[in-house]
Structures are given as C-alpha cells and as structure tokens.
Design an enzyme around this catalytic site. Sequence first.
Site, mmCIF file in Angstrom:
data_model
loop_
_atom_site.group_PDB
_atom_site.id
_atom_site.type_symbol
_atom_site.label_atom_id
_atom_site.label_comp_id
_atom_site.label_asym_id
_atom_site.label_seq_id
_atom_site.Cartn_x
_atom_site.Cartn_y
_atom_site.Cartn_z
ATOM 1 N N HIS A 1 -3.350 -9.907 3.110
ATOM 2 C CA HIS A 1 -2.752 -9.427 4.344
ATOM 3 C C HIS A 1 -3.648 -9.851 5.499
ATOM 4 O O HIS A 1 -4.859 -10.045 5.332
ATOM 5 C CB HIS A 1 -2.630 -7.901 4.322
ATOM 6 C CG HIS A 1 -1.528 -7.392 3.457
ATOM 7 N ND1 HIS A 1 -0.204 -7.666 3.700
ATOM 8 C CD2 HIS A 1 -1.547 -6.614 2.341
ATOM 9 C CE1 HIS A 1 0.552 -7.083 2.785
ATOM 10 N NE2 HIS A 1 -0.245 -6.439 1.937
ATOM 11 N N CYS B 1 -0.772 -12.991 7.470
ATOM 12 C CA CYS B 1 -0.144 -12.857 8.781
ATOM 13 C C CYS B 1 -1.191 -13.019 9.881
ATOM 14 O O CYS B 1 -2.350 -12.676 9.709
ATOM 15 C CB CYS B 1 0.545 -11.508 8.919
ATOM 16 S SG CYS B 1 2.121 -11.431 8.052
#
Length: 433
Positions: free
Chosen positions: A246, A296
């Site tokens: 992430h 991301c």
Amino acid sequence: MDPKHRKILQLHRSDLVISLNLPDIYDLLLSKGVFTQDMIDEIRSKGPRRDQARQLVTDLETRGSQAFPAFLECLRETGQHDLAELLQCGNGARLPPSVPIQPSLIPVPVEKPELTEKPDRPDFTPPRLAPLRPETLPVPKPFSPSFETQGVRQRRDSIQCYKMDAIPCGICLIINNVDFDPGSELKDRKGSDIDCDKMEKRFKALNFEVIVKRNLKYKHIRHEMSSLAKRDHSAYDCCVVIILSHGTEANHNRFPGAVHGVDGPSVPVQLITNYLNGQNCPSLQGKPKLFFIQACGGGEKDTGFEVSSDEAEPSLGGIDDQTDAIPVSSSSDSLSMSDEPDARASLPTPSDILVSYSTFPGYVSWRDTQAGSWYVENLDRVLEENGAIHDLVTMLMMVNDAVSQISAKGLYKQMPGSFNFLRKHLYFQSSQS
C-alpha cells in the site's frame, strides 16, 4: 563518424540486433581496420548473439569516418544485402509490403551496330541507348519495420550504454507486503503474491540474484534497504528494488510517495532511494539503481477523459479490482540523509537512479485480486517480449501505454510514470541467443 551515419545506425539498431550475422563479419571488420582484435574479443565476451550485435553497433559509432562505409562493404561481402540496402537508404522510410518499390529507368548500352552509312550524312541518326523496362528489373524485398523504425524521431547525439554483462548482473530485492496488521486499517493485498512470482521469475530470467522478503514492518523495510546498501556490489553492474505494498503521498524534494509497512507506518520512496545513491553505497557509484513501485501515490481516483476512437483501445480490468491506498497522511518520516553537496563533486548524488511508479503521484493504483496488478502484469509482459531489443526507458513507455488503456469497473483509469535520472541507455541481458 559522420553524424548522419551515426543517426542511421541508431535508427536501425533494432533491425541490426535482430538480423545481423556476426561470425562472418568479425574477420572482415578486423581486416579492414574497423576494430582491433581486443575490441572483437570484448564484443564476443558479451554472451548471446543479440547482446554482441548490440555492442558491435554501439562501438561502431565511435570508430571514425570510414567505419560506416567499411561496415556496408562487410555486409555485402557476407551476403547480408538486405541490411546493407537498409542502411544505404538511410532515411528510415518504409513502404507497405503490398506496395512494390518502383525502380528508376536504368539506361544500358546496346551493341554498336555496323555502320553502313557515313556518320556525317545529314539524314544519319546515331543509335540510342535502350532503357531496360521496369518490369524486367528485380524488385527489392522490403525490410520488416520495427518499433524503432516506424516514423520515430531519432536522437542526434550518441548516448552510451551501461555495462550490463556481469554474471549475475546484480541483486534484485523484492518486498512483498500482503497481510497487514488489523491496527493499521489497511486491507490485505490479495493478488500481490501473483505479482511477486512474476517479478521473481522475470528478473531471474534477466540474470539477477533475486531476494524476496514478505510482510515487512516499517523498521524491517529500512533494515533490508540498509543491509542492501552495505553489501559489496563491486562485481555487479546493476541493482533493482521492487516494492509491492500500500502507498500514500509524502513530503519530498526528489521522489514522491511512500510505501507502508504491514504495521502501518510508511517509508518515503525518497528515503528508500537514498540508501543506494552514490554517496551512501559507494560500490554502486556510476551503476544503474532501478526501483519499481507497485503502490498508490495517493487517494484520488482518475476517471480519465474522452478521446477519439482511434486514439484508445479500452480494456476492462477484472471484477475484483482493488486499490493500494489509504487516506493521505499529513506527516512523513524525516530523512536522515544529508542534502549537502558531495565534496568530491564527481556525479550528482541521485544520478543513475530510475524510479518507476505504477501510478501518477496522488492517485490510486489498481490491483486485480485474481490476476495481480495492472502495472506488474504489463511490466512483466513487456520485459519478456522486448527485453532483448529495447532499452528500459522505451519499454516503460510501452507499459505506460498498455496500462492507460485499461479501465477499472469500466470507469477508473491509471497512468504509470517514472522519475528518470539515468545517464545512459540500459539494456538488460538477453536470455535469447
């Protein structure tokens, strides 16, 4: 070498790498004084045929004004007429295979007839040269166009290539964060193991020593990067770091973004690259350091914009597409590396670094829980199909284009990108002969 000849070699590099027949040409290049025996031996040491061909073309550009015409002679003398004709034309123009190349009329002399009349008679007409009819001339076989030769604007300057022939070529560290602590408020990253397996197999095929680390906490990510920086890379030509996790935004002055440990805190990408820069890892000075980040860059979702039908070929993502983001954090880990100038003033500290991001800074990155992430899937495919021919930057543009055509849930888009501080072309080792 004449700049126009250098440009021709660069324009047709791909064709030469694919088709050049080397064994027959080495002796001729030596006999014509284009290369010395030491240079020939150095080219032969590059391993597979395509790697040798690529090095030969690169070295040829440095061999003076007579190297190009001598190379053409060598091609013709070894029967490689298609390549010789391709370089002789030089402008990169191509006709579709279905369109024949119309030759010019070539006048040829005819046998001089016996004269029965005196040439000084007023009604005497001297014999004319008879043109050969076009249909009797052989039609040259068109050379197959490649990605590099279809109207691509070529560089005028000659850019060197990084040395990439060490065995193994270098270390590839893969950090695969899949299972996140409940307290981190981050979802588990289903499908990331698929990405990890693809990257492990791909970089092993590219002759890297691959190290895989799974589910690292914040402090363990920093520990692994520190350990990698302390290793002796003197025998290697390159270093690769792949992070699957992430991500979020972070304050920076060079490389944006940060990746999360499985415990929640994030490590800035800038800090990760700092471990391997020329100041902190001396044995990698002047060598390429490559970072591939599947995470991301923030929390925004891109819905794209409309284009004409001939500019896009949309492809739908999977039904289980997920993002690799959490809400943007207002704080980031402070950098411990100094920003003061290097006293030796040889190369800039961030030189020879390339960071490839799966998405544009600030936006989410999509991952299919069944098939893996869009970015890694296309990166793996492009490296497999083009690694023997194209340089890394060209291949990353191919990845950008492929990912930009995909849509998540028929709505959301993704645009990869990179921060490139490489100084030379980078060609991976080829497993093809």
